[in-house]
Design a protein around this motif. Structure first.
Motif, PDB file in Angstrom:
ATOM      1  N   LEU A 232       0.903  -0.884   0.138  1.00  0.00           N
ATOM      2  CA  LEU A 232      -0.267  -0.371  -0.695  1.00  0.00           C
ATOM      3  C   LEU A 232       1.080   1.277   0.111  1.00  0.00           C
ATOM      4  N   ASN A 233       2.195   1.004   0.449  1.00  0.00           N
ATOM      5  CA  ASN A 233       2.622   2.614   0.721  1.00  0.00           C
ATOM      6  C   ASN A 233       3.170   3.119  -0.276  1.00  0.00           C
ATOM      7  N   PHE A 234       3.068   2.537  -1.894  1.00  0.00           N
ATOM      8  CA  PHE A 234       3.758   3.040  -2.942  1.00  0.00           C
ATOM      9  C   PHE A 234       2.478   2.914  -4.434  1.00  0.00           C
ATOM     10  N   MET A 235       1.549   3.719  -3.767  1.00  0.00           N
ATOM     11  CA  MET A 235       0.758   3.129  -4.576  1.00  0.00           C
ATOM     12  C   MET A 235      -0.049   4.425  -5.211  1.00  0.00           C
ATOM     13  N   ARG A 236       0.518   5.809  -4.568  1.00  0.00           N
ATOM     14  CA  ARG A 236       1.050   6.878  -4.742  1.00  0.00           C
ATOM     15  C   ARG A 236       1.068   7.763  -6.198  1.00  0.00           C
ATOM     16  N   GLY A 237       0.070   7.899  -6.713  1.00  0.00           N
ATOM     17  CA  GLY A 237       0.658   8.206  -8.014  1.00  0.00           C
ATOM     18  C   GLY A 237       0.571   7.001  -8.971  1.00  0.00           C
ATOM     19  N   ARG A 238       0.087   6.569  -9.137  1.00  0.00           N
ATOM     20  CA  ARG A 238      -0.151   4.997 -10.132  1.00  0.00           C
ATOM     21  C   ARG A 238      -1.164   5.061 -10.488  1.00  0.00           C
ATOM     22  N   THR A 239      -1.587   4.551 -11.672  1.00  0.00           N
ATOM     23  CA  THR A 239      -3.061   4.503 -12.072  1.00  0.00           C
ATOM     24  C   THR A 239      -2.985   2.976 -12.917  1.00  0.00           C
ATOM     25  N   PHE A 240      -3.965   2.306 -12.713  1.00  0.00           N
ATOM     26  CA  PHE A 240      -4.422   0.816 -12.598  1.00  0.00           C
ATOM     27  C   PHE A 240      -5.253   0.560 -14.526  1.00  0.00           C
ATOM     28  N   ASN A 242      -6.900  -1.932 -16.237  1.00  0.00           N
ATOM     29  CA  ASN A 242      -7.940  -3.618 -17.156  1.00  0.00           C
ATOM     30  C   ASN A 242      -7.170  -4.381 -15.495  1.00  0.00           C
ATOM     31  N   LYS A 243      -6.961  -4.247 -14.611  1.00  0.00           N
ATOM     32  CA  LYS A 243      -6.756  -5.243 -13.761  1.00  0.00           C
ATOM     33  C   LYS A 243      -8.193  -5.471 -12.906  1.00  0.00           C
ATOM     34  N   PHE A 244      -7.706  -6.125 -12.196  1.00  0.00           N
ATOM     35  CA  PHE A 244      -8.376  -6.727 -11.238  1.00  0.00           C
ATOM     36  C   PHE A 244      -7.714  -6.960  -9.714  1.00  0.00           C
ATOM     37  N   VAL A 245      -8.434  -5.194  -9.343  1.00  0.00           N
ATOM     38  CA  VAL A 245      -7.335  -5.437  -8.110  1.00  0.00           C
ATOM     39  C   VAL A 245      -8.178  -5.911  -6.672  1.00  0.00           C
ATOM     40  N   LEU A 246      -7.544  -6.323  -5.968  1.00  0.00           N
ATOM     41  CA  LEU A 246      -7.982  -6.853  -4.791  1.00  0.00           C
ATOM     42  C   LEU A 246      -7.289  -6.432  -3.173  1.00  0.00           C
ATOM     43  N   ILE A 247      -7.717  -5.575  -2.051  1.00  0.00           N
ATOM     44  CA  ILE A 247      -7.714  -4.578  -1.400  1.00  0.00           C
ATOM     45  C   ILE A 247      -8.677  -5.518  -0.200  1.00  0.00           C
ATOM     46  N   ASP A 248      -7.690  -6.336   0.574  1.00  0.00           N
ATOM     47  CA  ASP A 248      -7.591  -7.653   1.383  1.00  0.00           C
ATOM     48  C   ASP A 248      -8.134  -6.536   2.775  1.00  0.00           C
ATOM     49  N   GLU A 249      -8.577  -6.877   4.133  1.00  0.00           N
ATOM     50  CA  GLU A 249      -8.019  -6.910   5.552  1.00  0.00           C
ATOM     51  C   GLU A 249      -8.533  -4.913   5.370  1.00  0.00           C
ATOM     52  N   ALA A 250      -9.688  -4.864   4.103  1.00  0.00           N
ATOM     53  CA  ALA A 250      -9.449  -3.275   4.080  1.00  0.00           C
ATOM     54  C   ALA A 250      -9.999  -2.474   5.113  1.00  0.00           C
ATOM     55  N   GLN A 251     -10.385  -3.166   6.478  1.00  0.00           N
ATOM     56  CA  GLN A 251     -11.131  -2.064   7.044  1.00  0.00           C
ATOM     57  C   GLN A 251     -10.162  -1.625   7.722  1.00  0.00           C
ATOM     58  N   ASN A 252      -9.151  -2.208   7.681  1.00  0.00           N
ATOM     59  CA  ASN A 252      -7.822  -1.626   8.417  1.00  0.00           C
ATOM     60  C   ASN A 252      -7.281  -0.610   7.975  1.00  0.00           C
ATOM     61  N   LEU A 253      -7.957   0.278   6.616  1.00  0.00           N
ATOM     62  CA  LEU A 253      -7.562   1.302   5.704  1.00  0.00           C
ATOM     63  C   LEU A 253      -8.932   2.387   6.604  1.00  0.00           C
ATOM     64  N   THR A 254      -8.012   3.259   6.948  1.00  0.00           N
ATOM     65  CA  THR A 254      -8.232   4.901   6.824  1.00  0.00           C
ATOM     66  C   THR A 254      -9.502   5.454   5.536  1.00  0.00           C
ATOM     67  N   LYS A 259      -9.650   6.588  -0.094  1.00  0.00           N
ATOM     68  CA  LYS A 259      -9.843   7.465  -1.438  1.00  0.00           C
ATOM     69  C   LYS A 259      -8.487   7.005  -2.659  1.00  0.00           C
ATOM     70  N   THR A 260      -7.662   6.890  -1.906  1.00  0.00           N
ATOM     71  CA  THR A 260      -6.099   7.010  -2.310  1.00  0.00           C
ATOM     72  C   THR A 260      -6.342   5.801  -3.049  1.00  0.00           C
ATOM     73  N   LEU A 261      -6.230   4.892  -2.342  1.00  0.00           N
ATOM     74  CA  LEU A 261      -6.646   3.151  -3.947  1.00  0.00           C
ATOM     75  C   LEU A 261      -7.484   3.540  -4.772  1.00  0.00           C
ATOM     76  N   ILE A 262      -8.494   3.696  -4.287  1.00  0.00           N
ATOM     77  CA  ILE A 262      -9.919   3.679  -5.245  1.00  0.00           C
ATOM     78  C   ILE A 262      -9.738   5.018  -6.389  1.00  0.00           C
ATOM     79  N   THR A 263      -8.879   5.553  -5.959  1.00  0.00           N
ATOM     80  CA  THR A 263      -9.161   6.522  -7.238  1.00  0.00           C
ATOM     81  C   THR A 263      -7.283   6.390  -8.127  1.00  0.00           C
ATOM     82  N   ARG A 264      -7.163   5.081  -8.062  1.00  0.00           N
ATOM     83  CA  ARG A 264      -6.056   4.099  -8.696  1.00  0.00           C
ATOM     84  C   ARG A 264      -6.150   4.107 -10.467  1.00  0.00           C
ATOM     85  N   ALA A 265      -7.769   3.574  -9.825  1.00  0.00           N
ATOM     86  CA  ALA A 265      -8.748   2.828 -11.001  1.00  0.00           C
ATOM     87  C   ALA A 265      -8.023   4.061 -12.075  1.00  0.00           C
ATOM     88  N   GLY A 266      -8.092   2.611 -13.154  1.00  0.00           N
ATOM     89  CA  GLY A 266      -7.637   3.849 -14.653  1.00  0.00           C
ATOM     90  C   GLY A 266      -9.402   2.640 -15.629  1.00  0.00           C
TER      91      GLY A 266
END
Length: 326
Positions: A232-240, A242-254, A259-266
């Motif tokens: 997760l630490n290196f997600m800022r600024g990336r764009t995915f 045609n990927k299938f992104v699985l975020i596990d243990e998402a209850q520990n996210l703020t 928002k940072t993760l979901i806005t990576r979706a291309g």
């Protein structure tokens, strides 16, 4: 702070600004049981038609205002055939219900996995729907969240070629004491956190018994090459793309991390968030302020997102009993 305030005789209140919901029980579940008299009240002037192997019903009545798009509804009465459907559109006072594909039957198995209960069937309908870009699944330990998501991801990456690869990420919050720095590159450092992934891949590999030992080993290598593990630490600024992104243990996210993760979706990317709100390991988050609660609450009713709360554990009788009593 509360104890200090109490000692000084000051009033101390909880901080409400970051809470999405007062109580975790108020969270949208994505599933609604229809009342037994549903057809009596909503059956007048009902239109129904078939298209692409699914049956659609356009209903109107008092329940319609409380429905959400992509919410699942079911009616299991003893005298009629049960109805399992998903709300696909709401226009004014009418709603369209679309019947589901039955993933409980082995002919519809996803990468060898079939649904074992009603909610799992709902979840697989969302996971296999190309129109659904964002999915959240919550549920207690052993409800099949990771297994179904991985199976759906592999089926759509390897068989349908809908996505180019699966990206798995999770928050690295240890349950006990930390064991110091881990050696290796990003993928290797994430290895110990990905035990859940390996366990699930083992189950998925076992279901394919026809190909023999060598075939299984080859399939395993191929499957592994299509799964990338990211921190997760290196997600800022990336764009995915045609990927299938699985975020596990998402209850520990703020909410900010979410928002940072979901806005990576291309274009052409599907994001699936899994979590159990009863297992938050971060000291600064509660059920009300977790990023997963925030995402479920904000995305409900959007036509390209869906949420299901899985109710029944399917891991083992021991795990199910432990979830209840401990």
């Amino acid at each position: 702070m509360r104890i200090k305030a109490r000692a000084l005789g000051l009033t101390a209140e909880d901080y409400f600004n970051d809470k999405t919901l007062e109580d975790g029980d108020l969270l949208y579940t994505g599933v609604m049981a229809l009342p037994a008299d549903f057809w009596d009240k909503h059956g007048k002037g009902v239109e129904s038609w078939s298209q692409g192997g699914f049956t659609y019903y356009r209903v109107s009545g008092p329940l319609v205002p409380s429905l959400m798009i992509n919410q699942f509804v079911y009616l299991e009465s003893s005298d009629e055939a049960p109805l399992y459907a998903r709300v696909t559109e709401i226009t004014g006072k009418t709603a369209v219900l679309k019947t589901l594909r039955e993933y409980i039957h082995s002919k519809n198995a996803v990468w060898g996995v079939t649904a074992r209960n009603r909610e799992q069937n709902f979840a697989l309908n969302l996971l296999m729907d190309p129109e659904c870009d964002f999915i959240t699944l919550t549920g207690t330990a052993g409800t099949g969240k990771t297994l179904m998501t991985l199976a759906a991801g592999l089926a759509q990456v390897m068989e349908d070629r809908r996505y180019s690869e699966i990206i798995v990420t999770r928050v690295t919050v240890p349950v006990g004491e930390d064991i110091g720095f881990l050696p290796g590159n990003e993928e290797e450092k994430m290895g110990p956190w990905m035990g859940a992934l390996d366990d699930n891949l083992e189950v998925l590999a076992k279901s394919d018994s026809s190909s023999g030992e060598w075939g299984r080993a080859a399939t395993n290598d191929l499957v592994r090459s299509k799964i990338k593990i990211k921190s997760l630490n290196f997600m800022r600024g990336r764009t995915f793309l045609n990927k299938f992104v699985l975020i596990d243990e998402a209850q520990n996210l703020t909410p900010k991390q979410m928002k940072t993760l979901i806005t990576r979706a291309g274009p052409g990317t599907k994001i699936v968030c899994l979590g159990n709100l009863a297992q938050i390991d971060t000291p600064y988050l509660t059920e009300g302020s977790s990023g997963l609660t925030y995402a479920v609450d904000r995305f409900k009713g959007w036509p390209h997102s869906g949420h299901v709360t899985l109710a029944r554990g399917e891991r083992s009788r021991l795990a199910d009993y432990a979830s209840e009593v401990l």
